[in-house]
Write an enzyme that holds these catalytic residues in place. Structure first.
Site, PDB file in Angstrom:
ATOM      1  N   ILE A  13       0.874  -1.240   0.154  1.00 49.18           N
ATOM      2  CA  ILE A  13      -0.057  -0.138  -0.131  1.00 49.18           C
ATOM      3  C   ILE A  13       0.815   1.230   0.118  1.00 49.18           C
ATOM      4  O   ILE A  13       0.614   2.365  -0.748  1.00 49.18           O
ATOM      5  CB  ILE A  13      -0.903   0.065   1.263  1.00 49.18           C
ATOM      6  CG1 ILE A  13      -1.739  -1.344   1.009  1.00 49.18           C
ATOM      7  CG2 ILE A  13      -1.778   1.227   1.237  1.00 49.18           C
ATOM      8  CD1 ILE A  13      -2.756  -1.524   2.037  1.00 49.18           C
ATOM      9  N   PHE A  74       2.888   3.237   7.245  1.00 47.34           N
ATOM     10  CA  PHE A  74       2.548   2.232   6.649  1.00 47.34           C
ATOM     11  C   PHE A  74       3.305   1.201   7.332  1.00 47.34           C
ATOM     12  O   PHE A  74       2.777  -0.111   7.465  1.00 47.34           O
ATOM     13  CB  PHE A  74       2.493   2.024   5.022  1.00 47.34           C
ATOM     14  CG  PHE A  74       1.722   2.937   4.363  1.00 47.34           C
ATOM     15  CD1 PHE A  74       0.420   2.481   4.190  1.00 47.34           C
ATOM     16  CD2 PHE A  74       2.075   4.163   3.915  1.00 47.34           C
ATOM     17  CE1 PHE A  74      -0.645   3.662   3.219  1.00 47.34           C
ATOM     18  CE2 PHE A  74       1.414   5.122   3.132  1.00 47.34           C
ATOM     19  CZ  PHE A  74       0.133   4.670   2.904  1.00 47.34           C
ATOM     20  N   TYR A 142      -2.571  -8.912  16.109  1.00 48.19           N
ATOM     21  CA  TYR A 142      -2.386  -7.714  14.862  1.00 48.19           C
ATOM     22  C   TYR A 142      -3.100  -6.769  14.973  1.00 48.19           C
ATOM     23  O   TYR A 142      -2.478  -5.615  15.235  1.00 48.19           O
ATOM     24  CB  TYR A 142      -2.522  -8.283  13.372  1.00 48.19           C
ATOM     25  CG  TYR A 142      -2.521  -7.449  12.083  1.00 48.19           C
ATOM     26  CD1 TYR A 142      -1.459  -6.494  11.926  1.00 48.19           C
ATOM     27  CD2 TYR A 142      -3.799  -7.408  11.678  1.00 48.19           C
ATOM     28  CE1 TYR A 142      -1.630  -5.693  10.992  1.00 48.19           C
ATOM     29  CE2 TYR A 142      -3.922  -6.282  10.601  1.00 48.19           C
ATOM     30  CZ  TYR A 142      -2.769  -5.311  10.403  1.00 48.19           C
ATOM     31  OH  TYR A 142      -2.950  -4.568   9.416  1.00 48.19           O
ATOM     32  N   ARG A 222     -16.577 -10.172   2.295  1.00 46.31           N
ATOM     33  CA  ARG A 222     -15.622  -9.001   2.634  1.00 46.31           C
ATOM     34  C   ARG A 222     -15.944  -7.920   1.734  1.00 46.31           C
ATOM     35  O   ARG A 222     -16.280  -7.891   0.783  1.00 46.31           O
ATOM     36  CB  ARG A 222     -14.099  -9.504   2.330  1.00 46.31           C
ATOM     37  CG  ARG A 222     -13.627 -10.628   3.547  1.00 46.31           C
ATOM     38  CD  ARG A 222     -13.275 -10.002   4.864  1.00 46.31           C
ATOM     39  NE  ARG A 222     -12.962 -10.995   5.802  1.00 46.31           N
ATOM     40  CZ  ARG A 222     -13.943 -11.843   6.203  1.00 46.31           C
ATOM     41  NH1 ARG A 222     -15.094 -11.720   6.317  1.00 46.31           N
ATOM     42  NH2 ARG A 222     -13.362 -12.770   7.177  1.00 46.31           N
TER      43      ARG A 222
HETATM   44  N1  UFG Z   1      -9.755 -16.988   1.850  1.00 47.89           N
HETATM   45  C1  UFG Z   1     -10.041 -18.200   1.211  1.00 47.89           C
HETATM   46  N2  UFG Z   1      -9.006 -18.753   0.921  1.00 47.89           N
HETATM   47  C2  UFG Z   1      -7.659 -18.218   0.698  1.00 47.89           C
HETATM   48  C3  UFG Z   1      -7.558 -17.134   1.251  1.00 47.89           C
HETATM   49  C4  UFG Z   1      -8.369 -16.454   1.780  1.00 47.89           C
HETATM   50  O1  UFG Z   1     -10.992 -18.583   1.144  1.00 47.89           O
HETATM   51  O2  UFG Z   1      -6.744 -18.909   0.210  1.00 47.89           O
HETATM   52  C5  UFG Z   1     -10.863 -16.218   2.333  1.00 47.89           C
HETATM   53  C6  UFG Z   1     -10.835 -15.789   3.887  1.00 47.89           C
HETATM   54  O3  UFG Z   1     -11.217 -16.852   4.723  1.00 47.89           O
HETATM   55  C7  UFG Z   1     -11.528 -14.537   3.846  1.00 47.89           C
HETATM   56  C8  UFG Z   1     -11.546 -14.116   2.529  1.00 47.89           C
HETATM   57  O4  UFG Z   1     -10.984 -14.874   1.647  1.00 47.89           O
HETATM   58  O5  UFG Z   1     -12.959 -14.867   4.157  1.00 47.89           O
HETATM   59  C9  UFG Z   1     -10.363 -12.870   2.523  1.00 47.89           C
HETATM   60  O6  UFG Z   1      -9.334 -13.254   3.071  1.00 47.89           O
HETATM   61  P1  UFG Z   1      -7.950 -12.318   3.179  1.00 47.89           P
HETATM   62  O7  UFG Z   1      -6.839 -13.207   3.886  1.00 47.89           O
HETATM   63  O8  UFG Z   1      -7.896 -11.866   1.721  1.00 47.89           O
HETATM   64  O9  UFG Z   1      -8.330 -11.061   3.937  1.00 47.89           O
HETATM   65  P2  UFG Z   1      -8.775 -10.950   5.487  1.00 47.89           P
HETATM   66  O10 UFG Z   1     -10.373 -10.719   5.387  1.00 47.89           O
HETATM   67  O11 UFG Z   1      -8.507 -12.273   6.199  1.00 47.89           O
HETATM   68  O12 UFG Z   1      -7.720 -10.038   6.104  1.00 47.89           O
HETATM   69  C10 UFG Z   1      -7.985  -8.494   5.834  1.00 47.89           C
HETATM   70  C11 UFG Z   1      -6.612  -7.673   5.843  1.00 47.89           C
HETATM   71  C12 UFG Z   1      -6.012  -8.078   7.233  1.00 47.89           C
HETATM   72  C13 UFG Z   1      -6.938  -7.588   8.210  1.00 47.89           C
HETATM   73  C14 UFG Z   1      -8.077  -8.176   8.128  1.00 47.89           C
HETATM   74  C15 UFG Z   1      -9.349  -7.501   9.153  1.00 47.89           C
HETATM   75  O13 UFG Z   1      -5.852  -8.566   4.825  1.00 47.89           O
HETATM   76  O14 UFG Z   1      -4.839  -7.156   7.106  1.00 47.89           O
HETATM   77  O15 UFG Z   1      -8.876  -8.042   6.961  1.00 47.89           O
HETATM   78  O16 UFG Z   1     -10.200  -8.726   9.687  1.00 47.89           O
HETATM   79  F1  UFG Z   1      -6.411  -7.748   9.407  1.00 47.89           F
END
Ligand code: UFG
Length: 329
Positions: A13, A74, A142, A222
């Site tokens: 970012i 950041f 985190y 999300r």
């Molecule tokens: N997911 C999958 N398969 C994967 C990776 C992710 O199904 O291989 C799902 C996760 O379970 C989640 C969604 O896709 O439901 C998004 O996952 P990400 O890992 O891309 O992002 P997150 O929502 O877990 O994380 C984001 C930010 C973090 C922050 C968080 C806040 O990247 O820095 O939101 O809850 F902390």
């Protein structure tokens, strides 16, 4: 000349922030320890200082050599899963780095900071969409480290008149196709880049972490926000701090939610690739739905995201398909 200091400007970012500042003709210096960032991602900064925020003498030099008008910070570790197994790494880097930065700002009389916070400060949300006044109860170190820094910012505002904007990011994705920078994490854990890697054939499939959530298709929802929209909010936040001389906490999300299955479907349509997917077990600590209310950022910062999901995925695809090994080529 006014100079903006971007800490963590070589990260995903942060590098998009530097590109936007350059596009607007704003003088920029970067500090980064290159622990997770990439030197090649920094495009348009006048100078990049390689060093660690926790090194007070190093920061002192950066502030002494430049007329810093505002800071955008950041620099942090951001892997939720790793933070659970190694909490001290997260408090140690994220909190200590911010203490050091605020100390240098105090010493050099710099009064404005935009800070990267996260939706992870909320933990399991009380309601959707999430508003800034909702309960904060992080479910991982985190998020807790970022919330601790928000607390510190509040007290430094009161004691030292340092005005801050804490920006709680939802799910950042996409790339800047004009200057060709994008997402390159190692290891990668985020959904959209992993879907892109499956589209490229670098992974056999994308795992869907759970299809038994209480959502329409059973997969997690999300709020995905284009990284270019995200960084535009930082510039508006700096202007807000200057104009209003007042601190604030703002959600940065689109206000729209998409399920994991919807993301994969969109990626299949946009890339024209099959993208095999398999249902896998739930990932610990994933809330079922996270959607931002972005009303406050719209009203006070004048921020409205301009780019929708198709553009996010198209820009992510443009980056990943042209850089299958990230900045290594
Ligand atoms: N997911 C999958 N398969 C994967 C990776 C992710 O199904 O291989 C799902 C996760 O379970 C989640 C969604 O896709 O439901 C998004 O996952 P990400 O890992 O891309 O992002 P997150 O929502 O877990 O994380 C984001 C930010 C973090 C922050 C968080 C806040 O990247 O820095 O939101 O809850 F902390």
């Amino acid at each position: 000349m006014k100079t903006i200091l971007v800490a963590g400007g070589a990260g995903y970012i942060g590098s998009h922030m530097v590109a936007l500042l350059a596009e607007r003709g704003i003088d920029t210096v970067v500090v980064d320890n290159l622990c997770t960032g990439h030197q090649q991602a920094v495009k348009g900064a006048r100078k990049t200082y390689i060093g660690d925020l926790r090194d007070g003498d190093f920061l002192d030099t950066v502030f002494a050599e430049n007329e810093i008008d505002g800071v955008i910070n950041f620099a942090a570790f951001s892997l939720v899963g790793e933070s659970v197994t190694d909490p001290l790494k997260y408090y140690g880097n994220n909190v200590a780095g911010s203490i050091s930065m605020l100390g240098a700002m105090r010493k050099h009389n710099v009064k404005r900071i935009v800070f990267s916070s996260t939706a992870a400060t909320y933990g399991e949300p009380e309601k959707q969409p999430i508003e800034e006044t909702d309960r904060t109860d992080p479910t991982n170190p985190y998020g807790a480290s970022k919330l601790a820094i928000e607390g510190m910012l509040k007290w430094c505002d009161q004691a030292h008149g340092i005005r801050y904007a804490a920006l709680r990011y939802f799910n950042a994705a996409g790339s800047n196709t004009d200057v060709t920078i994008g997402e390159d994490h190692n290891p990668e854990s985020h959904l959209i880049p992993l879907v892109m890697k499956a589209a490229l054939g670098q992974r056999s499939h994308i795992g869907i972490f759970g299809d038994d959530y209480p959502t329409a298709d059973g997969t997690c929802i999300r709020d995905y926000i284009h990284v270019r929209d995200l960084v535009e909010a930082h510039l508006l936040a700096l202007e807000y701090l200057e104009r209003e001389d007042k601190s604030g906490i703002f959600n940065l999300g689109s206000g729209d939610g998409y399920s994991v299955k919807q993301i994969i479907e969109s990626a299949r349509r946009i890339t024209g690739k099959e993208i095999p997917a398999k249902i896998e077990p739930r990932r610990a600590g994933d809330p079922s739905v996270l959607i931002a209310s972005n009303k406050k950022a719209a009203e006070l910062l004048g921020w409205t995201p301009k780019r929708g999901l198709d553009e996010i995925i198209a820009d992510a695809w443009s980056w990943h398909s042209s850089h299958p090994n990230g900045y290594e080529g």
